[in-house]
Design an enzyme around this catalytic site. Structure first.
Site, PDB file in Angstrom:
ATOM      1  N   ASN A  11      31.377  37.556  41.072  1.00 51.23           N
ATOM      2  CA  ASN A  11      32.220  38.177  40.048  1.00 51.23           C
ATOM      3  C   ASN A  11      32.438  37.155  38.938  1.00 51.23           C
ATOM      4  OD1 ASN A  11      34.084  39.491  38.507  1.00 51.23           O
ATOM      5  ND2 ASN A  11      35.776  39.289  39.966  1.00 51.23           N
ATOM      6  N   TRP A  12      31.701  37.316  37.856  1.00 48.47           N
ATOM      7  CA  TRP A  12      31.812  36.340  36.753  1.00 48.47           C
ATOM      8  C   TRP A  12      33.096  36.519  35.953  1.00 48.47           C
ATOM      9  CZ3 TRP A  12      26.236  36.287  34.176  1.00 48.47           C
ATOM     10  CH2 TRP A  12      25.314  35.808  35.121  1.00 48.47           C
ATOM     11  N   LYS A  13      33.843  37.563  36.226  1.00 46.97           N
ATOM     12  CA  LYS A  13      35.078  37.863  35.478  1.00 46.97           C
ATOM     13  C   LYS A  13      34.780  37.821  33.976  1.00 46.97           C
ATOM     14  CE  LYS A  13      37.702  35.761  39.212  1.00 46.97           C
ATOM     15  NZ  LYS A  13      39.016  35.687  39.782  1.00 46.97           N
ATOM     16  N   HIS A  96      39.773  45.684  41.698  1.00 46.25           N
ATOM     17  CA  HIS A  96      40.028  44.238  41.798  1.00 46.25           C
ATOM     18  C   HIS A  96      41.508  43.962  41.505  1.00 46.25           C
ATOM     19  CE1 HIS A  96      39.901  39.956  40.917  1.00 46.25           C
ATOM     20  NE2 HIS A  96      38.756  39.919  41.576  1.00 46.25           N
ATOM     21  N   GLU A  98      42.952  41.785  39.835  1.00 45.84           N
ATOM     22  CA  GLU A  98      43.281  41.482  38.432  1.00 45.84           C
ATOM     23  C   GLU A  98      43.401  42.768  37.625  1.00 45.84           C
ATOM     24  OE1 GLU A  98      40.156  38.615  37.812  1.00 45.84           O
ATOM     25  OE2 GLU A  98      41.177  37.243  39.178  1.00 45.84           O
ATOM     26  N   GLU A 166      40.529  40.962  49.727  1.00 44.67           N
ATOM     27  CA  GLU A 166      40.854  39.855  48.837  1.00 44.67           C
ATOM     28  C   GLU A 166      42.366  39.667  48.762  1.00 44.67           C
ATOM     29  OE1 GLU A 166      37.538  38.808  45.984  1.00 44.67           O
ATOM     30  OE2 GLU A 166      38.758  40.287  44.977  1.00 44.67           O
ATOM     31  N   GLY A 172      41.523  32.804  42.941  1.00 45.69           N
ATOM     32  CA  GLY A 172      41.603  31.875  41.811  1.00 45.69           C
ATOM     33  C   GLY A 172      42.636  30.776  41.989  1.00 45.69           C
ATOM     34  N   SER A 212      38.973  32.283  46.602  1.00 43.10           N
ATOM     35  CA  SER A 212      38.717  30.828  46.609  1.00 43.10           C
ATOM     36  C   SER A 212      37.607  30.410  47.573  1.00 43.10           C
ATOM     37  CB  SER A 212      40.017  30.068  46.901  1.00 43.10           C
ATOM     38  OG  SER A 212      40.975  30.314  45.878  1.00 43.10           O
ATOM     39  N   GLY A 233      34.448  34.460  42.957  1.00 40.49           N
ATOM     40  CA  GLY A 233      34.784  34.399  41.535  1.00 40.49           C
ATOM     41  C   GLY A 233      34.364  33.068  40.936  1.00 40.49           C
ATOM     42  N   GLY A 234      35.313  32.159  40.796  1.00 37.75           N
ATOM     43  CA  GLY A 234      35.082  30.891  40.106  1.00 37.75           C
ATOM     44  C   GLY A 234      33.812  30.169  40.538  1.00 37.75           C
TER      45      GLY A 234
HETATM   46  C1  PEP Z   1      37.392  37.275  42.745  1.00 36.95           C
HETATM   47  O1  PEP Z   1      37.368  37.256  41.515  1.00 36.95           O
HETATM   48  O2  PEP Z   1      37.174  38.330  43.348  1.00 36.95           O
HETATM   49  C2  PEP Z   1      37.684  36.030  43.462  1.00 36.95           C
HETATM   50  C3  PEP Z   1      37.720  36.061  44.768  1.00 36.95           C
HETATM   51  O3  PEP Z   1      37.905  34.922  42.689  1.00 36.95           O
HETATM   52  P1  PEP Z   1      37.913  33.397  43.219  1.00 36.95           P
HETATM   53  O4  PEP Z   1      36.687  33.214  44.086  1.00 36.95           O
HETATM   54  O5  PEP Z   1      37.869  32.580  41.967  1.00 36.95           O
HETATM   55  O6  PEP Z   1      39.161  33.197  44.024  1.00 36.95           O
END
Ligand code: PEP
Length: 256
Positions: A11-13, A96, A98, A166, A172, A212, A233-234
């Site tokens: 997930n590049w957000k 998601h 967010e 999640e 994040g 994370s 994500g990150g």
């Molecule tokens: C996500 O965006 O779904 C996510 C899990 O982000 P991160 O890995 O940065 O916690």
């Protein structure tokens, strides 16, 4: 031992530009195209979906969107519909945290998006998870069950359906859940999927962990019997780290 193919999604957000999105797609194609025992999905921002679709064409990497609206077309400025996505990607992230936190997404709107996406043949990555306060208050199971029942109301899923557990407090933050927490929550979700759709479909449904995940902790999650991959994500913005995560997910369970 389960027979589900792990699925790892990036997930590049709201990150990357035309140039860096193309570079990242090319680098991932180079490094993970031949990792066949894991399904790999790249979810760039909307403007780069066509680029990802072209750059990854003919490879084993699949493309996903990060959201979708439920209407097919019309006066909905700024929205993107299922038929627009259907030629560009196979997957779509829906619900998601967010989106729930910043854009007013509810179980009901998630449900509408899931229905509309599936009607056009898109495969959802349906995200659910409790907040830190909900976990502290001992409400994790109740919240997850509400999200599963609300999100899936009136929907017949198929074996291509993917759920991402999640926990909001882990996204994040650099503070992941433990493997055991992820396994417990995913086990609960799978039992609920079994009670809604039967044991066979529940056993075929992939349920990822997200929050994370990085190259250092992926083994802890993949070692758990219920965890079928990760939504990242990150750490998915760095080709070498995402490659390490995919390679870890490809190792048979029990081989750390
Ligand atoms: C996500 O965006 O779904 C996510 C899990 O982000 P991160 O890995 O940065 O916690």
């Amino acid at each position: 031992m389960n027979h589900r193919t792990p699925i790892v999604a990036a997930n590049w957000k709201m990150h990357t530009t035309v140039r860096t999105a193309a570079e990242l797609c090319r680098a991932l194609r180079e490094s993970i195209d031949n990792v066949k025992s894991v399904e790999k999905v790249v979810c760039p921002p909307f403007p780069f979906l066509a680029l990802a679709h072209q750059t990854l064409a003919g490879s084993s990497l699949k493309v996903g969107a990060q959201n979708v609206f439920w209407e097919e077309k019309g006066a909905f400025t700024g929205e993107v519909s299922p038929p627009m996505l259907a030629d560009l990607c196979e997957y779509v992230i829906i619900g998601h945290s967010e989106r729930r936190k910043y854009f007013g997404e509810t179980d009901e709107t998630v449900n509408r998006r899931l229905k509309a996406a599936m009607a056009k043949g898109l495969r959802p990555i349906f995200c659910i998870g409790e907040t830190g306060d909900e976990r502290q208050a001992g409400r994790t199971n109740e919240v997850l069950l509400r999200q599963v029942r609300g999100g899936l109301a009136g929907i017949e899923i198929t074996s291509g359906f993917v759920v991402a557990y999640e926990p909001v407090w882990a996204i994040g933050t650099g503070v992941p859940a433990t493997g055991e927490m992820a396994n417990d929550a995913i086990g609960l979700i799978r039992r609920e999927v079994a009670s809604l759709y039967g044991g066979e479909l529940a056993q075929a449904t992939r349920i990822q962990y997200g929050g994370s995940v990085d190259g250092a902790n992926i083994d802890e999650f993949m070692a758990e019997p219920e965890v079928d991959g990760a939504l990242v994500g990150g750490a998915s913005l760095k080709a070498d780290v995402f490659t390490a995560i995919v390679e870890a997910a490809a190792r048979p369970k029990g081989v750390g």
